[in-house]
Design a protein around this motif. Structure first.
Motif, short mmCIF file in Angstrom:
data_model
loop_
_atom_site.label_atom_id
_atom_site.label_comp_id
_atom_site.label_asym_id
_atom_site.label_seq_id
_atom_site.Cartn_x
_atom_site.Cartn_y
_atom_site.Cartn_z
N ASN A 44 0.80 -1.23 0.00
CA ASN A 44 0.00 0.00 0.00
C ASN A 44 0.83 1.27 0.00
O ASN A 44 0.45 2.27 -0.61
CB ASN A 44 -0.91 0.02 1.23
N THR A 45 1.96 1.24 0.72
CA THR A 45 2.72 2.48 0.94
C THR A 45 3.14 3.17 -0.37
O THR A 45 2.99 4.39 -0.49
CB THR A 45 3.95 2.20 1.82
N ASP A 73 8.76 -7.91 -6.75
CA ASP A 73 8.10 -9.20 -6.53
C ASP A 73 6.69 -9.15 -7.12
O ASP A 73 6.18 -8.07 -7.42
CB ASP A 73 8.05 -9.57 -5.04
N ARG A 75 2.74 -11.37 -6.98
CA ARG A 75 1.88 -12.45 -6.49
C ARG A 75 1.39 -13.24 -7.71
O ARG A 75 1.14 -12.64 -8.76
CB ARG A 75 0.69 -11.86 -5.75
N HIS A 153 9.53 -8.68 6.50
CA HIS A 153 9.77 -9.14 5.11
C HIS A 153 9.94 -7.97 4.17
O HIS A 153 9.45 -6.86 4.43
CB HIS A 153 8.67 -10.11 4.64
N ALA A 155 10.07 -7.33 -0.32
CA ALA A 155 9.66 -8.00 -1.57
C ALA A 155 8.84 -9.24 -1.17
O ALA A 155 7.96 -9.14 -0.29
CB ALA A 155 10.88 -8.32 -2.41
N LYS A 208 4.07 -0.75 12.06
CA LYS A 208 5.44 -1.07 11.64
C LYS A 208 6.48 -0.57 12.65
O LYS A 208 7.67 -0.80 12.47
CB LYS A 208 5.75 -0.45 10.27
C1 6PG Z 1 4.06 -7.33 -1.70
C2 6PG Z 1 5.20 -6.44 -1.39
C3 6PG Z 1 5.62 -6.49 0.06
C4 6PG Z 1 5.25 -5.13 0.67
C5 6PG Z 1 5.26 -5.15 2.19
C6 6PG Z 1 4.82 -3.84 2.79
O1 6PG Z 1 3.91 -7.74 -2.82
O2 6PG Z 1 3.23 -7.55 -0.79
O3 6PG Z 1 6.12 -6.17 -2.32
O4 6PG Z 1 6.93 -6.80 0.32
O5 6PG Z 1 6.13 -4.16 0.21
O6 6PG Z 1 4.36 -6.17 2.60
O7 6PG Z 1 3.53 -3.54 2.33
P1 6PG Z 1 2.72 -2.24 2.79
O8 6PG Z 1 3.34 -1.07 2.13
O9 6PG Z 1 1.32 -2.51 2.29
O10 6PG Z 1 2.81 -2.19 4.26
#
Ligand code: 6PG
Length: 244
Positions: A44-45, A73, A75, A153, A155, A208
């Motif tokens: 989201n960020t 990365d 999904r 975590h 990516a 976080k």
């Molecule tokens: C993914 C991301 C993952 C993400 C973190 C932080 O595909 O989910 O690449 O690594 O950057 O989970 O996510 P937020 O910005 O939503 O907290």
């Protein structure tokens, strides 16, 4: 973690600073090497940052014709899925057509993780060899954007995963832990991230705080967190929208 930490007052200020950093990096890279290779993250960020990059003044300052977009990365879902990292960037940034289609190097994760990892690795290899960056198969990206999960975590490199141990492969199939959906993923690896000229962490949200405290306070045992394994040779920034 050897990154410069900066706390901003809110996510708007964070996204503006990130868009400034990315634009300056792009202009410098194009001046020095004739192109800018940017690795986008999901989550989201970065959405606020992509929104800014898609609109003035950033959309006009960014050297889009010379900017090549990759993903940290993906999904294993079709690009139309709301869970697709490429789909998110397409919706917010790419549909404004900032970069020519040939500059967009997405991960074809809908073909299944092992196959997509091979295809994406080939795509990266072809791109960097044709760009005259030598025969070294581990690419050097100009800027890698990363989020950090509350579990540390980055990516799709999750704590305890075998994917953290590779020294050779730039891209691997990955599995998210139970409870994180979708579980099938494709991810760039640490050796690639650590060779980047710039790494920009974007972290938003008070959930976080704990993990960031662990990462930035040297007395805490952070070594097994994927984010703590990011020690790039280049410039590293950690942009937060909270104080720790
Ligand atoms: C993914 C991301 C993952 C993400 C973190 C932080 O595909 O989910 O690449 O690594 O950057 O989970 O996510 P937020 O910005 O939503 O907290």
């Amino acid at each position: 973690m050897n990154c410069t930490k900066v706390s901003y007052t809110d996510s708007e200020a964070l996204s503006m600073a990130a868009a400034d950093y990315i634009t300056e990096s792009a202009l410098e890279s194009v001046r020095q090497r004739g192109r800018f290779t940017l690795v986008l993250s999901g989550g989201n960020t970065p959405k606020h940052v992509y929104r800014r990059l898609a609109s003035p003044p950033y959309s006009e300052t960014m050297p889009w014709e010379s900017t090549h977009l990759f993903w940290s990365d993906e999904r294993c879902v079709p690009p139309e899925s709301p869970e697709s990292n490429f789909g998110m960037a397409r919706e917010i940034l790419l549909r404004h057509e900032p970069a020519p289609p040939g500059n967009i190097h997405r991960i074809p994760a809908e073909t299944g993780a092992p196959h997509a990892a091979r295809l994406y690795e080939d795509e990266i290899r072809r791109f960097f060899l044709s760009g005259g960056e030598g025969k070294d198969w581990l690419p050097v990206f100009d800027c890698v954007i990363l989020g950090i999960g509350a579990d540390g975590h980055i990516a799709s490199l999750f704590p305890g995963s075998w994917t953290l141990r590779t020294r050779e492969r730039p891209v691997l199939p990955a599995t998210a832990p139970e409870g994180i959906s979708p579980r099938d993923r494709v991810t760039m690896t640490l050796p690639v991230i650590n060779r980047a000229r710039r790494v920009l962490f974007l972290v938003s949200g008070s959930e976080k705080k704990d993990v960031i405290r662990t990462l930035v306070h040297p007395s805490r045992p952070a070594a097994n967190l994927p984010a703590a394994m990011v020690t790039p040779v280049g410039d590293c920034r950690l942009y937060l929208d909270f104080e720790v």
